[in-house]
Design an enzyme around this catalytic site. Structure first.
Site, PDB file in Angstrom:
ATOM      1  N   GLY A 137       1.559   5.506   0.717  1.00 47.84           N
ATOM      2  CA  GLY A 137       2.657   6.215   1.401  1.00 47.84           C
ATOM      3  C   GLY A 137       2.711   7.586   1.739  1.00 47.84           C
ATOM      4  O   GLY A 137       3.052   8.264   2.778  1.00 47.84           O
ATOM      5  N   THR A 138       2.195   8.282   0.946  1.00 48.48           N
ATOM      6  CA  THR A 138       2.367   9.684   0.871  1.00 48.48           C
ATOM      7  C   THR A 138       1.431  10.229   1.932  1.00 48.48           C
ATOM      8  O   THR A 138       1.695  11.003   2.892  1.00 48.48           O
ATOM      9  CB  THR A 138       2.083  10.325  -0.573  1.00 48.48           C
TER      10      THR A 138
ATOM     11  N   CYS B 158       8.234  10.323  -8.051  1.00 52.84           N
ATOM     12  CA  CYS B 158       7.510  11.446  -7.823  1.00 52.84           C
ATOM     13  C   CYS B 158       7.816  12.707  -8.126  1.00 52.84           C
ATOM     14  O   CYS B 158       7.014  13.726  -8.104  1.00 52.84           O
ATOM     15  CB  CYS B 158       7.151  11.295  -6.055  1.00 52.84           C
TER      16      CYS B 158
ATOM     17  N   ASN C 272      14.786   5.768  -1.448  1.00 51.44           N
ATOM     18  CA  ASN C 272      14.084   5.235  -2.591  1.00 51.44           C
ATOM     19  C   ASN C 272      15.027   5.658  -3.680  1.00 51.44           C
ATOM     20  O   ASN C 272      14.905   5.017  -4.668  1.00 51.44           O
ATOM     21  CB  ASN C 272      12.981   6.058  -2.589  1.00 51.44           C
TER      22      ASN C 272
ATOM     23  N   GLY D  40       1.100  -0.042  -0.476  1.00 47.62           N
ATOM     24  CA  GLY D  40       0.921  -1.398  -1.051  1.00 47.62           C
ATOM     25  C   GLY D  40       1.707  -1.425  -2.459  1.00 47.62           C
ATOM     26  O   GLY D  40       2.114  -2.617  -2.572  1.00 47.62           O
ATOM     27  N   HIS D  41       1.790  -0.422  -3.164  1.00 49.21           N
ATOM     28  CA  HIS D  41       2.339  -0.794  -4.495  1.00 49.21           C
ATOM     29  C   HIS D  41       3.584  -0.817  -4.450  1.00 49.21           C
ATOM     30  O   HIS D  41       4.360  -1.155  -5.613  1.00 49.21           O
ATOM     31  CB  HIS D  41       1.806   0.229  -5.545  1.00 49.21           C
TER      32      HIS D  41
ATOM     33  N   GLN E 283      10.322   1.577   1.042  1.00 48.80           N
ATOM     34  CA  GLN E 283      11.379   1.038   0.216  1.00 48.80           C
ATOM     35  C   GLN E 283      11.901  -0.045   0.947  1.00 48.80           C
ATOM     36  O   GLN E 283      12.361  -0.909   0.369  1.00 48.80           O
ATOM     37  CB  GLN E 283      12.066   1.913  -0.293  1.00 48.80           C
TER      38      GLN E 283
ATOM     39  N   THR F  65     -14.251   5.924   4.227  1.00 44.72           N
ATOM     40  CA  THR F  65     -14.938   4.412   3.898  1.00 44.72           C
ATOM     41  C   THR F  65     -13.851   3.779   3.380  1.00 44.72           C
ATOM     42  O   THR F  65     -12.780   4.174   2.399  1.00 44.72           O
ATOM     43  CB  THR F  65     -16.015   4.659   2.908  1.00 44.72           C
TER      44      THR F  65
HETATM   45  N1  PLP Z   1       8.119   7.388   0.662  1.00 45.53           N
HETATM   46  C1  PLP Z   1       8.829   6.538  -0.281  1.00 45.53           C
HETATM   47  C2  PLP Z   1      10.300   6.448   0.365  1.00 45.53           C
HETATM   48  C3  PLP Z   1       8.671   6.250  -1.796  1.00 45.53           C
HETATM   49  O1  PLP Z   1       9.619   5.849  -2.316  1.00 45.53           O
HETATM   50  C4  PLP Z   1       7.312   6.761  -2.115  1.00 45.53           C
HETATM   51  C5  PLP Z   1       7.206   6.453  -3.410  1.00 45.53           C
HETATM   52  O2  PLP Z   1       7.918   6.728  -4.351  1.00 45.53           O
HETATM   53  C6  PLP Z   1       6.468   7.094  -0.946  1.00 45.53           C
HETATM   54  C7  PLP Z   1       6.928   7.599   0.131  1.00 45.53           C
HETATM   55  C8  PLP Z   1       5.151   7.673  -1.563  1.00 45.53           C
HETATM   56  O3  PLP Z   1       4.318   6.553  -1.518  1.00 45.53           O
HETATM   57  P1  PLP Z   1       2.991   6.434  -2.426  1.00 45.53           P
HETATM   58  O4  PLP Z   1       3.415   6.110  -3.865  1.00 45.53           O
HETATM   59  O5  PLP Z   1       2.350   5.184  -2.018  1.00 45.53           O
HETATM   60  O6  PLP Z   1       2.269   7.457  -1.933  1.00 45.53           O
END
Ligand code: PLP
Length: 391
Positions: free
Chosen positions: A73-74, A334, A160, A209-210, A188, A246
């Site tokens: 996501g980041t 995070c 989140n 994914g996670h 989310q 890759t």
């Molecule tokens: N965006 C939101 C709303 C999230 O809750 C998170 C993870 O906490 C992220 C982005 C980041 O995703 P990733 O952990 O896959 O980098």
């Protein structure tokens, strides 16, 4: 004495992989093949990637060619924000304003701040109400101030921390009046609420994914083919030349299996979690009558419970619960560890002390009634000790 099982109530930070995802991932671990190679092993790897892309496209209702795999996501958020800033500025140097809700995840806020410091962007953070919902009037005012200078708008689908769902339809309608691209962080939302990329009208959407029962370290930016994005990573030209590197074939296979299942089960999952969530709120209220419920109960992620415990330091309460095997969060994992009140709660009008007294319990596919009972049994003594520690 046997240890009590862990009561895991931090699914918004990461949720256990589902069996289908584990099977899809592990099945590929012993196979060799770079999806860019031309020989048979490479073609086999490529086929898995393309089938995974189709699976995700079907689940999210986008075209397979619109799925750009990322490391999570980041990276998807960074690609959307920086990629849009640079491509929009390249076509018109006046387009320097980026509009975002004040409650975005740091994966959106921090690249915006970086663009402001290093790349001449002007970021307008838009207010939310006391429930954490974006003020569409403020967005309209910000756009109408000077539509030609707006590079893009980014508003998350679901928050989140407090779980509030954002008015994406209204954001898209407003942006469309001025031809402004919209990105949404749906990390989310997928699997918890219905998400239909094509119907939503957004231009780009982040997935991880996670958060949906897939592996960590993989995700995607779904981006309309017509949208021009400047690449962040340069190299082999993979993923439409937008994201070189890759491809992680096993992770992508696991990710696709997880997304497919999460979307298929979304309605049942949401119904089950809503019942558990409401039970958790009732149970905690019974044990700690002055608890404060943060966010919007009607318009929120089904698995999110965000509670303020007056007189407690959220961090100490978290550790006291952890000592009893109950795992939750003080907000976004995070940014946990940084002793600052949540920017989300501050944007919702809470004072720093209230903001620091909050905990997020997030439920997921392994959550049960026993988890709720464990919290109900532990919460009052933990709150009492956390209050005593501060007194
Ligand atoms: N965006 C939101 C709303 C999230 O809750 C998170 C993870 O906490 C992220 C982005 C980041 O995703 P990733 O952990 O896959 O980098």
């Amino acid at each position: 004495m046997k240890d009590a099982p862990t009561v895991y109530l931090d699914h918004a930070a990461t949720t256990p992989m589902t069996d289908v995802a584990i099977e899809a991932l592990t099945a590929r671990l012993r196979e060799v093949g770079n999806a860019s190679s031309l020989h048979a092993s490479g073609r086999r790897a490529r086929r898995i990637v393309e089938e995974s892309r189709e699976t995700i496209a079907q689940a999210l209702n986008c075209r397979p060619g619109e799925v750009v795999f990322t490391s999570g996501g980041t990276e998807a958020d960074n690609l959307a924000v920086k990629g849009l800033h640079w491509s929009r500025r390249a076509t018109d140097p006046r387009r320097l304003r980026f509009l975002a809700s004040a409650v975005e995840h740091h994966a959106v806020l921090d690249p915006l701040e970086w663009l402001e410091e290093h790349e001449g962007a002007a970021v307008n953070l838009l207010p939310v109400d006391s429930l954490g919902r974006l003020s569409v009037d403020a967005l309209r005012a910000a756009v109408e101030l000077e539509p030609a200078s707006v590079a893009a708008i980014t508003v998350m689908w679901a928050n989140n921390e407090v779980g509030t769902l954002q008015p994406i339809d209204e954001v898209v309608a407003l942006a469309a009046e001025h031809g402004i691209p919209v990105h949404t962080d749906a990390v989310q939302a997928i699997g918890s609420v219905p998400v239909d990329f094509a119907a939503s009208g957004v231009d780009a959407l982040s997935v991880s994914g996670h958060k949906v029962g897939g592996p960590q370290g993989v995700g995607a930016l779904v981006v309309r083919r017509e949208v021009d994005l400047t690449a962040l990573l340069h190299g082999g030209g993979q993923e439409r030349d937008v994201r070189s590197g890759t491809l992680d074939v096993p992770a992508i296979a696991g990710f696709a299996a997880a997304v497919e299942l999460a979307v298929k089960q979304q309605a049942d999952h949401a119904a089950r979690l809503t019942v558990l969530r409401d039970r958790l709120v009732v149970a905690v209220r019974r044990e700690v009558p002055d608890v404060v419920l943060n966010g919007d109960l009607d318009n929120r992620l089904p698995g999110n419970v965000h509670l303020g415990f007056p007189g407690c330091e959220g961090d100490s309460l978290l550790m006291l619960l952890d000592a009893r095997g109950i795992e939750c969060s003080t907000g976004s994992a995070c940014s946990a560890g940084v002793p600052q009140p949540s920017h989300v709660l501050l944007a919702m009008g809470r004072n720093p002390e209230d903001a620091r007294s909050s905990l997020r319990f997030s439920l997921g596919h392994t959550s049960t009634d026993a988890d709720i009972e464990a919290v109900a049994a532990a919460i009052a003594p933990c709150v009492e000790r956390a209050r005593a520690a501060r007194a």
